[in-house]
Design an enzyme around this catalytic site. Structure first.
Site, PDB file in Angstrom:
ATOM      1  CE  LYS A 111      -2.401  -0.861   3.750  1.00 16.52           C
ATOM      2  NZ  LYS A 111      -1.781  -2.150   4.146  1.00 16.52           N
ATOM      3  NE  ARG A 125      -4.307  -0.914  10.106  1.00 18.40           N
ATOM      4  CZ  ARG A 125      -3.248  -0.387   9.516  1.00 18.40           C
ATOM      5  NH1 ARG A 125      -3.309   0.787   8.932  1.00 18.40           N
ATOM      6  NH2 ARG A 125      -2.131  -1.066   9.489  1.00 18.40           N
ATOM      7  NE  ARG A 164       7.008  -2.904   5.707  1.00 19.41           N
ATOM      8  CZ  ARG A 164       5.715  -2.628   5.800  1.00 19.41           C
ATOM      9  NH1 ARG A 164       5.009  -2.360   4.722  1.00 19.41           N
ATOM     10  NH2 ARG A 164       5.124  -2.627   6.964  1.00 19.41           N
ATOM     11  NE  ARG A 218       6.204  -0.154   9.957  1.00 23.23           N
ATOM     12  CZ  ARG A 218       5.037  -0.109   9.311  1.00 23.23           C
ATOM     13  NH1 ARG A 218       4.967   0.442   8.085  1.00 23.23           N
ATOM     14  NH2 ARG A 218       3.956  -0.607   9.831  1.00 23.23           N
ATOM     15  NE  ARG A 220       1.844  -4.534  11.185  1.00 20.65           N
ATOM     16  CZ  ARG A 220       2.746  -4.324  10.234  1.00 20.65           C
ATOM     17  NH1 ARG A 220       3.923  -4.918  10.301  1.00 20.65           N
ATOM     18  NH2 ARG A 220       2.477  -3.545   9.218  1.00 20.65           N
TER      19      ARG A 220
HETATM   20  P1  AMP Z   1       0.698   0.952   8.888  1.00 15.34           P
HETATM   21  O1  AMP Z   1       1.857   1.838   8.681  1.00 15.34           O
HETATM   22  O2  AMP Z   1      -0.514   1.347   8.092  1.00 15.34           O
HETATM   23  O3  AMP Z   1       1.040  -0.511   8.746  1.00 15.34           O
HETATM   24  O4  AMP Z   1       0.259   1.139  10.418  1.00 15.34           O
HETATM   25  C1  AMP Z   1       1.122   0.819  11.482  1.00 15.34           C
HETATM   26  C2  AMP Z   1       0.358   0.763  12.790  1.00 15.34           C
HETATM   27  O5  AMP Z   1      -0.227   2.057  13.071  1.00 15.34           O
HETATM   28  C3  AMP Z   1      -0.829  -0.187  12.828  1.00 15.34           C
HETATM   29  O6  AMP Z   1      -0.433  -1.535  13.081  1.00 15.34           O
HETATM   30  C4  AMP Z   1      -1.652   0.414  13.974  1.00 15.34           C
HETATM   31  O7  AMP Z   1      -1.076   0.130  15.232  1.00 15.34           O
HETATM   32  C5  AMP Z   1      -1.489   1.908  13.723  1.00 15.34           C
HETATM   33  N1  AMP Z   1      -2.533   2.398  12.787  1.00 15.34           N
HETATM   34  C6  AMP Z   1      -2.352   2.850  11.523  1.00 15.34           C
HETATM   35  N2  AMP Z   1      -3.525   3.201  10.972  1.00 15.34           N
HETATM   36  C7  AMP Z   1      -4.473   2.948  11.914  1.00 15.34           C
HETATM   37  C8  AMP Z   1      -5.882   3.085  11.937  1.00 15.34           C
HETATM   38  N3  AMP Z   1      -6.572   3.531  10.877  1.00 15.34           N
HETATM   39  N4  AMP Z   1      -6.537   2.742  13.082  1.00 15.34           N
HETATM   40  C9  AMP Z   1      -5.871   2.309  14.164  1.00 15.34           C
HETATM   41  N5  AMP Z   1      -4.539   2.125  14.204  1.00 15.34           N
HETATM   42  C10 AMP Z   1      -3.836   2.452  13.082  1.00 15.34           C
END
Ligand code: AMP
Length: 211
Positions: free
Chosen positions: A13, A88, A127, A154, A165
């Site tokens: 994404k 989400r 990654r 990360r 996740r």
């Molecule tokens: P991402 O970079 O999109 O993989 O997001 C990393 C982490 O940020 C996720 O595993 C959540 O802990 C938090 N996060 C990101 N977007 C959301 C969301 N829309 N709602 C809740 N937590 C989020």
């Protein structure tokens, strides 16, 4: 173009969002990036999100919804936006629909990046992300291709967090696919392949949607 990008962690994404945002001239709004920037700056929001993110869980809806609602009022989002990592869960999708309905600017499309489960774990555990600009790195690169910054893994890309996740995705996020299919907004593309091929699939599919 008002667009949401959805797909499991590791579907690409972030990578596709960069290309699509540039292609349509719209801001790339990644809730994960906003949280990570807040953690880096050690803001109150970052302090609240850090431990939750490291466990692979979701930051509370009240916090996330308010943050996105505010971000969508910025000037750069008046002609469209690309949301990456939000919504989400179904509650967030309902809040987003209400926020946009109030402004009479509904979504144009929701693009699902579909990828077989067995590819995800390998992609995520290898990654690397740029510490300076937050962009995902090209596989095998020594430094960030965008800014030359240092690459790191990360916290939530460690193998034990990846499993969590993926569970969270299946239980909480996957239901939004059905939500958006019912709304008539869902476009699904195969996200396995070369980065440029997938961008091409995405832009061809989106060409059928109003700009
Ligand atoms: P991402 O970079 O999109 O993989 O997001 C990393 C982490 O940020 C996720 O595993 C959540 O802990 C938090 N996060 C990101 N977007 C959301 C969301 N829309 N709602 C809740 N937590 C989020």
């Amino acid at each position: 173009m008002r667009l949401v990008l959805v797909g499991p962690p590791g579907a690409g994404k972030g990578t596709q969002a960069q290309f699509l945002a540039a292609h349509y001239g719209i801001p790339h709004i990644s809730t994960g990036d906003i949280f990570r920037a807040n953690i880096k700056e050690n803001t109150p929001l970052g302090q609240e999100a850090k431990a939750i993110m490291e466990r692979g869980e979701l930051v509370p809806d009240s916090v996330t919804n308010a943050m996105v609602k505010d971000r969508l009022t910025w000037d750069d989002a008046v002609n469209g936006f690309l949301l990456d990592g939000y919504p989400r869960n179904v509650l967030q999708a309902e809040v987003l629909r209400a926020v946009l309905a109030e402004k009479r600017t509904p979504l144009d499309a929701v693009l699902e990046l579909a990828i077989p489960n067995e590819l995800i774990i390998g992609r995520l555990s290898s990654r690397r992300t740029c510490r300076a600009c937050g962009q995902p790195a090209t596989p095998g690169a020594a430094v960030c291709g965008a800014c030359g910054g240092e690459l790191y893994q990360r916290e939530d890309d460690r193998e034990e967090v990846i499993a969590k996740r993926l569970d969270v995705y299946q239980e909480q996020t996957a239901p939004i696919i059905h939500f958006y299919r019912t709304e008539g907004l869902l476009i699904t593309i195969d996200a396995d392949g070369e980065i440029s091929e997938i961008t091409e699939r995405a832009t061809s599919a989106l060409a059928r949607v109003k700009a």
